[in-house]
Design an enzyme around this catalytic site. Structure first.
Site, PDB file in Angstrom:
ATOM      1  N   LYS A  17      -1.386  -2.632   3.229  1.00  0.00           N
ATOM      2  CA  LYS A  17      -1.517  -3.767   4.141  1.00  0.00           C
ATOM      3  C   LYS A  17      -0.322  -4.710   4.085  1.00  0.00           C
ATOM      4  O   LYS A  17      -0.124  -5.506   4.988  1.00  0.00           O
ATOM      5  CB  LYS A  17      -2.815  -4.506   3.863  1.00  0.00           C
TER       6      LYS A  17
HETATM    7  C1  LIG Z   1      -7.785  -1.764   4.087  1.00  0.00           C
HETATM    8  C2  LIG Z   1      -7.743  -0.581   3.228  1.00  0.00           C
HETATM    9  C3  LIG Z   1      -8.179   0.660   3.697  1.00  0.00           C
HETATM   10  C4  LIG Z   1      -8.771   0.831   5.066  1.00  0.00           C
HETATM   11  O1  LIG Z   1      -7.811   0.663   6.073  1.00  0.00           O
HETATM   12  P1  LIG Z   1      -8.283   0.380   7.592  1.00  0.00           P
HETATM   13  O2  LIG Z   1      -7.008   0.172   8.327  1.00  0.00           O
HETATM   14  O3  LIG Z   1      -9.140  -0.835   7.558  1.00  0.00           O
HETATM   15  O4  LIG Z   1      -9.022   1.579   8.026  1.00  0.00           O
HETATM   16  C5  LIG Z   1      -8.060   1.743   2.856  1.00  0.00           C
HETATM   17  N1  LIG Z   1      -7.567   1.623   1.618  1.00  0.00           N
HETATM   18  C6  LIG Z   1      -7.139   0.456   1.128  1.00  0.00           C
HETATM   19  C7  LIG Z   1      -6.616   0.389  -0.259  1.00  0.00           C
HETATM   20  C8  LIG Z   1      -7.212  -0.685   1.923  1.00  0.00           C
HETATM   21  O5  LIG Z   1      -6.787  -1.848   1.434  1.00  0.00           O
END
Ligand SMILES: *Cc1c(COP(=O)(O)O)cnc(C)c1O
Length: 431
Positions: free
Chosen positions: A105
């Site tokens: 993210k």
């Molecule tokens: C947010 C997150 C996900 C899921 O991603 P999305 O884009 O919401 O589907 C998977 N793994 C981790 C470690 C995350 O932080």
């Protein structure tokens, strides 16, 4: 480029769509068209920022950012996203966790922050970036906006439902960042954010913008690492790369679909969910049944109503067409635990619980005889989930230096009832 709301009642230039987050009619913005590339368009672009710049340039034509896309990409995407070959033939791991808060993210959050900073009117009031987080969004957004003039960030997370290190990373920034420990689950946090955006009176005094995965500014740059890894694979092997993607709100999966729609050599896309089965059930039955989220070991994917599904359904309104694009499989906690152990044994690597969901789905495909090239998307560093992973593998995981820096700071979160009125008051007070 213009963006249209999934609900058909709003359109805006992409820069305004980035600033607004949610469309005015409550829908999600989608670019009005999908640019199409040939592989040769990326000749000479070998690093992620260079690939990202070419991929994202068409979206920003005729906007105030059109001559800044290269600079935005090199500022935001300034850490490696290596595609690592695993011992198992034809299997790869795309490591997206080398950013400041050790989860993928960071990429979307840093890109969005760079865009919003450059779009800011220096005379305007400070903007509050409001984000609900099931674990990793909040710290990535906090890190990306920390110390940026003209911005505050307010991060809502479900108290007691994130790992201790996640909680620390969510609450250690201080300065222009406020963290709220909400007495409820992630869906409650998300509902509070939605209510705040719908509250015109609040917004008149406290302008808000979104940094949730509903923001296009997070979605678009995520396509870049799919483009980059698929091109890297194509250049050596001459074949498309298939992806298994740990999925919660579906931002990451949608970004992979976009990369493929833009003509990049992305093959099959499989969405891997934890015990929150809403996506696989929807793809099976054609009926979308949002539900309360279940707490699992892969907590950043504990989502009962994936926000980006609205985009997916707008892109592929016919259920059969949608099913041709993407499939989904669910994995429970028992299998997550077992996969963390067997991955260490067989592939020699320690993975986080989210990555383990995808690894388990790939193991299913392999058992069924699939010999194609597959990439597991590694969404977070295992050190962020040490309380789950360390007892399973029986050793301590070294903390990456970027994360150590933040863990060494004191943490402070504001406890908050799951009540949007209380949040509004706190935002107005400027807590
Ligand atoms: C947010 C997150 C996900 C899921 O991603 P999305 O884009 O919401 O589907 C998977 N793994 C981790 C470690 C995350 O932080």
């Amino acid at each position: 480029m213009h963006c249209l709301s999934t609900r058909g009642g709003d359109s805006a230039p992409i820069t305004l769509a980035l600033q607004r987050g949610l469309a005015l009619d409550g829908g999600l913005y989608l670019p009005e068209r999908v640019p199409h590339f040939q592989i040769s368009d990326f000749e000479g672009a070998s690093e992620l920022p260079a690939v990202a710049t070419r991929l994202l340039q068409p979206f920003f034509e005729d906007t105030p950012l059109s001559d800044q896309v290269g600079a935005i990409c090199s500022e935001a995407l300034n850490f490696p996203t290596p595609l690592c070959a695993l011992p198992e033939p034809g299997s790869y791991l795309l490591e997206l966790f080398h950013g400041p808060t050790a989860a993928f993210k960071d990429i979307g959050a840093r890109f969005l922050a760079e865009c919003l900073s450059r779009l800011r009117d220096p005379m305007a009031a400070d903007v509050t970036v409001l984000a609900a987080t099931s674990g990793d969004t909040g710290s990535a957004v906090a890190a990306a906006f920390h110390g940026r003039p003209g911005f505050r960030a307010a991060i809502l997370f479900p108290d007691g439902r994130v790992s201790p290190r996640q909680a620390h990373l969510l609450s250690c920034f201080g300065d222009n960042i406020a963290s709220y420990a909400v007495q409820g689950n992630f869906d409650a946090c998300q509902a509070m954010v939605k209510a705040a955006f719908a509250n015109a009176e609040l917004q008149a005094h406290c302008p808000l913008t979104s940094a949730n995965s509903i923001s296009l500014g997070r979605l678009l740059p995520q396509s870049a690492y799919y483009a980059h890894s698929a091109l890297t694979h194509w250049r050596t092997h001459g074949t498309a790369l298939n992806f298994v993607i740990p999925t919660g709100n579906l931002g990451n999966g949608l970004a992979a679909l976009y990369a493929r729609m833009m003509g990049l050599p992305v093959g099959e896309i499989v969405l891997a969910t934890n015990a929150n089965r809403v996506l696989p059930d929807f793809l099976d039955s054609g009926r979308y049944e949002p539900r309360a989220s279940l707490a699992t070991l892969a907590n950043a994917m504990d989502v009962g109503a994936p926000s980006n599904l609205e985009r997916l359904r707008a892109l592929f309104p016919e259920h059969s067409a949608l099913r041709a694009e993407v499939s989904a499989r669910s994995v429970d906690d028992t299998r997550i635990r077992a996969r963390i152990q067997s991955f260490k044994r067989e592939q020699g690597r320690v993975i986080c619980p989210h990555t383990a969901v995808a690894a388990e789905v790939l193991a299913d495909l392999r058992r069924a005889g699939d010999l194609r090239d597959w990439c597991i998307v590694a969404t977070a560093h295992p050190a962020k989930f040490e309380s789950v992973v360390e007892p399973l593998i029986g050793e301590t995981i070294a903390v990456p230096p970027g994360m150590r820096h933040w863990l060494d700071r004191p943490a402070q979160a504001i406890a908050l009832a799951a009540d949007s009125a209380v949040l509004g008051d706190s935002l107005l007070r400027g807590d």
